[in-house]
Design a protein around this motif. Structure first.
Motif, PDB file in Angstrom:
ATOM      1  N   GLN A   1       0.879  -1.373  -0.073  1.00 49.71           N
ATOM      2  CA  GLN A   1       0.010   0.090  -0.088  1.00 49.71           C
ATOM      3  C   GLN A   1       0.728   1.274   0.133  1.00 49.71           C
ATOM      4  O   GLN A   1       0.658   2.523  -0.564  1.00 49.71           O
ATOM      5  N   HIS A   2       2.000   1.271   0.859  1.00 55.56           N
ATOM      6  CA  HIS A   2       2.612   2.326   0.815  1.00 55.56           C
ATOM      7  C   HIS A   2       3.574   2.561  -0.583  1.00 55.56           C
ATOM      8  O   HIS A   2       3.662   3.560  -0.984  1.00 55.56           O
ATOM      9  N   ARG A   3       4.034   1.375  -1.158  1.00 53.74           N
ATOM     10  CA  ARG A   3       4.856   1.485  -2.183  1.00 53.74           C
ATOM     11  C   ARG A   3       3.734   1.864  -3.588  1.00 53.74           C
ATOM     12  O   ARG A   3       4.162   2.885  -4.323  1.00 53.74           O
ATOM     13  N   GLN A   4       2.518   1.654  -3.407  1.00 56.36           N
ATOM     14  CA  GLN A   4       1.512   2.141  -4.625  1.00 56.36           C
ATOM     15  C   GLN A   4       1.425   3.580  -4.162  1.00 56.36           C
ATOM     16  O   GLN A   4       1.331   4.410  -5.211  1.00 56.36           O
ATOM     17  N   ALA A   5       1.315   4.301  -2.993  1.00 58.68           N
ATOM     18  CA  ALA A   5       1.219   5.485  -2.999  1.00 58.68           C
ATOM     19  C   ALA A   5       2.541   6.382  -3.544  1.00 58.68           C
ATOM     20  O   ALA A   5       2.301   7.284  -3.804  1.00 58.68           O
ATOM     21  N   ILE A   6       3.660   5.864  -3.187  1.00 56.71           N
ATOM     22  CA  ILE A   6       4.841   6.210  -3.663  1.00 56.71           C
ATOM     23  C   ILE A   6       4.964   6.298  -5.139  1.00 56.71           C
ATOM     24  O   ILE A   6       5.216   7.224  -6.032  1.00 56.71           O
ATOM     25  N   VAL A   7       4.606   5.069  -5.923  1.00 59.25           N
ATOM     26  CA  VAL A   7       4.495   4.804  -7.222  1.00 59.25           C
ATOM     27  C   VAL A   7       3.615   6.006  -7.890  1.00 59.25           C
ATOM     28  O   VAL A   7       3.895   6.639  -8.839  1.00 59.25           O
ATOM     29  N   GLU A   8       2.514   6.179  -7.257  1.00 59.77           N
ATOM     30  CA  GLU A   8       1.457   6.911  -7.963  1.00 59.77           C
ATOM     31  C   GLU A   8       1.633   8.330  -7.547  1.00 59.77           C
ATOM     32  O   GLU A   8       0.691   9.268  -7.926  1.00 59.77           O
ATOM     33  N   GLY A   9       2.379   9.064  -6.617  1.00 62.76           N
ATOM     34  CA  GLY A   9       2.705  10.044  -6.202  1.00 62.76           C
ATOM     35  C   GLY A   9       1.741  10.734  -5.416  1.00 62.76           C
ATOM     36  O   GLY A   9       1.502  12.189  -5.495  1.00 62.76           O
ATOM     37  N   TYR A  10       0.949   9.979  -4.391  1.00 60.80           N
ATOM     38  CA  TYR A  10       0.111  10.948  -3.734  1.00 60.80           C
ATOM     39  C   TYR A  10       0.635  11.212  -2.416  1.00 60.80           C
ATOM     40  O   TYR A  10       1.068  10.590  -1.405  1.00 60.80           O
ATOM     41  N   GLU A  11       0.882  12.735  -2.553  1.00 63.94           N
ATOM     42  CA  GLU A  11       1.780  13.238  -1.376  1.00 63.94           C
ATOM     43  C   GLU A  11       1.179  13.281  -0.122  1.00 63.94           C
ATOM     44  O   GLU A  11       1.686  13.428   0.749  1.00 63.94           O
ATOM     45  N   LEU A  12       0.017  13.351  -0.327  1.00 63.19           N
ATOM     46  CA  LEU A  12      -0.857  13.374   1.113  1.00 63.19           C
ATOM     47  C   LEU A  12      -0.323  12.199   1.798  1.00 63.19           C
ATOM     48  O   LEU A  12      -0.160  12.264   3.175  1.00 63.19           O
ATOM     49  N   HIS A  13      -0.198  11.166   1.301  1.00 64.89           N
ATOM     50  CA  HIS A  13       0.103   9.847   2.055  1.00 64.89           C
ATOM     51  C   HIS A  13       1.590   9.548   2.396  1.00 64.89           C
ATOM     52  O   HIS A  13       1.890   8.632   3.250  1.00 64.89           O
ATOM     53  N   TYR A  14       2.317  10.479   1.833  1.00 62.66           N
ATOM     54  CA  TYR A  14       3.704  10.496   2.358  1.00 62.66           C
ATOM     55  C   TYR A  14       3.980  10.534   3.654  1.00 62.66           C
ATOM     56  O   TYR A  14       4.671   9.878   4.457  1.00 62.66           O
ATOM     57  N   ASP A  15       3.211  11.360   4.528  1.00 62.79           N
ATOM     58  CA  ASP A  15       3.364  11.510   5.719  1.00 62.79           C
ATOM     59  C   ASP A  15       3.079  10.397   6.569  1.00 62.79           C
ATOM     60  O   ASP A  15       3.294  10.090   7.737  1.00 62.79           O
TER      61      ASP A  15
ATOM     62  N   ILE B   1       3.467   7.388   5.636  1.00 62.71           N
ATOM     63  CA  ILE B   1       4.886   6.448   5.328  1.00 62.71           C
ATOM     64  C   ILE B   1       5.785   6.798   6.774  1.00 62.71           C
ATOM     65  O   ILE B   1       6.254   5.900   7.345  1.00 62.71           O
ATOM     66  N   TYR B   2       5.621   8.195   6.986  1.00 65.41           N
ATOM     67  CA  TYR B   2       6.885   8.571   7.927  1.00 65.41           C
ATOM     68  C   TYR B   2       6.335   8.885   9.424  1.00 65.41           C
ATOM     69  O   TYR B   2       6.818   9.275  10.250  1.00 65.41           O
ATOM     70  N   GLY B   3       4.846   8.380   9.395  1.00 66.91           N
ATOM     71  CA  GLY B   3       4.301   8.575  10.626  1.00 66.91           C
ATOM     72  C   GLY B   3       4.698   8.171  11.879  1.00 66.91           C
ATOM     73  O   GLY B   3       4.622   8.655  13.146  1.00 66.91           O
ATOM     74  N   ASP B   4       5.464   6.859  11.757  1.00 64.93           N
ATOM     75  CA  ASP B   4       6.057   6.351  13.123  1.00 64.93           C
ATOM     76  C   ASP B   4       7.260   6.815  13.317  1.00 64.93           C
ATOM     77  O   ASP B   4       7.842   6.369  14.329  1.00 64.93           O
ATOM     78  N   LEU B   5       7.865   7.727  12.346  1.00 66.55           N
ATOM     79  CA  LEU B   5       9.107   8.232  13.021  1.00 66.55           C
ATOM     80  C   LEU B   5       8.887   9.324  13.885  1.00 66.55           C
ATOM     81  O   LEU B   5       8.354  10.431  13.478  1.00 66.55           O
ATOM     82  N   TRP B   6       9.815   9.490  15.080  1.00 68.08           N
ATOM     83  CA  TRP B   6       9.764  10.473  15.800  1.00 68.08           C
ATOM     84  C   TRP B   6      10.750  11.719  15.362  1.00 68.08           C
ATOM     85  O   TRP B   6      11.397  11.613  14.827  1.00 68.08           O
ATOM     86  N   GLU B   7      10.295  12.949  15.752  1.00 69.21           N
ATOM     87  CA  GLU B   7      11.192  13.992  15.668  1.00 69.21           C
ATOM     88  C   GLU B   7      12.764  13.793  16.193  1.00 69.21           C
ATOM     89  O   GLU B   7      13.490  14.199  15.541  1.00 69.21           O
ATOM     90  N   GLY B   8      12.545  13.042  17.173  1.00 67.80           N
ATOM     91  CA  GLY B   8      13.985  12.974  18.008  1.00 67.80           C
ATOM     92  C   GLY B   8      14.553  14.169  18.696  1.00 67.80           C
ATOM     93  O   GLY B   8      13.654  15.015  19.011  1.00 67.80           O
ATOM     94  N   LEU B   9      15.639  13.925  19.281  1.00 74.70           N
ATOM     95  CA  LEU B   9      16.281  14.844  20.016  1.00 74.70           C
ATOM     96  C   LEU B   9      17.676  15.428  19.468  1.00 74.70           C
ATOM     97  O   LEU B   9      18.349  14.526  18.832  1.00 74.70           O
ATOM     98  N   SER B  10      17.881  16.558  19.789  1.00 68.99           N
ATOM     99  CA  SER B  10      19.250  17.219  19.215  1.00 68.99           C
ATOM    100  C   SER B  10      20.495  16.617  19.943  1.00 68.99           C
ATOM    101  O   SER B  10      20.176  15.925  20.899  1.00 68.99           O
ATOM    102  N   LYS B  11      21.822  16.785  19.709  1.00 70.40           N
ATOM    103  CA  LYS B  11      22.834  16.447  20.497  1.00 70.40           C
ATOM    104  C   LYS B  11      22.517  17.186  21.934  1.00 70.40           C
ATOM    105  O   LYS B  11      23.186  16.461  22.812  1.00 70.40           O
ATOM    106  N   ASP B  12      22.342  18.373  21.830  1.00 66.58           N
ATOM    107  CA  ASP B  12      22.251  19.279  23.167  1.00 66.58           C
ATOM    108  C   ASP B  12      21.375  18.392  24.093  1.00 66.58           C
ATOM    109  O   ASP B  12      21.497  18.342  25.053  1.00 66.58           O
TER     110      ASP B  12
END
Length: 168
Positions: free
Chosen positions: A31-45, A47-58
């Protein structure tokens, strides 16, 4: 989010590989591959929804400094008979707020639970909660300021422990 065609192609190939490697999750990756192949930009987020913003080195360094400070407090308190120290509500590391400081809490869990550093701050628990249920970063910063002002000693007397704990 915008992806150029090279980035999209790389992701498509990665999703194809994941589909083959993990057949139980193949539909999810397809499903994610299809969204990328077909260029559904709304769905890109999505795909990355499980990635945290994280913390800086500081920010990571700040968490490590807090844990180092609490390590010193813990081991110093074991040699201390002062009841004010032993009964102090901030003697044990409480963690970070799961709602407001979730990245700090997650990094703390990574350090203490996942890679098993600062085991003494588990206080006998296999998996400590580490959710303070209230914002703590400013309190810890005030405590750090006192500890650093003392020269970041590795052993603390009862009065120095209390001065750090009361700084919050």
């Amino acid at each position: 989010m915008k992806l150029d065609k090279k980035e999209r192609l790389a992701l498509v190939n990665q999703f194809l590989i994941l589909e083959k490697l993990y057949p139980n999750d193949a539909e999810y990756y397809a499903q994610h591959r299809q969204a990328i192949v077909e260029g559904y930009e709304l769905h890109y987020d999505w795909i990355y929804g499980d990635l945290w913003e994280g913390l800086s080195k500081d920010e990571c360094r700040k968490v490590l400094d807090i844990l180092d400070m609490y390590r010193v407090i813990h081991f110093s308190s074991l040699k201390c008979n002062d009841t004010q120290v032993q009964d102090h509500s901030w003697l044990k590391f409480a963690g970070f707020d799961g709602n407001e400081e979730s990245s700090y809490m997650a990094y703390c869990r990574y350090l203490i639970v996942d890679i098993e550093r600062f085991n003494e701050l588990k206080y006998g628990l296999e998996i400590p909660d580490l959710n303070s249920h209230m914002p703590t970063i400013e309190k810890y910063q005030a405590m750090l300021d006192v500890w650093k002002g003392l020269g970041k000693p590795h052993t603390l007397s009862a009065d120095k422990i209390l001065s750090i704990l009361e700084a919050r």
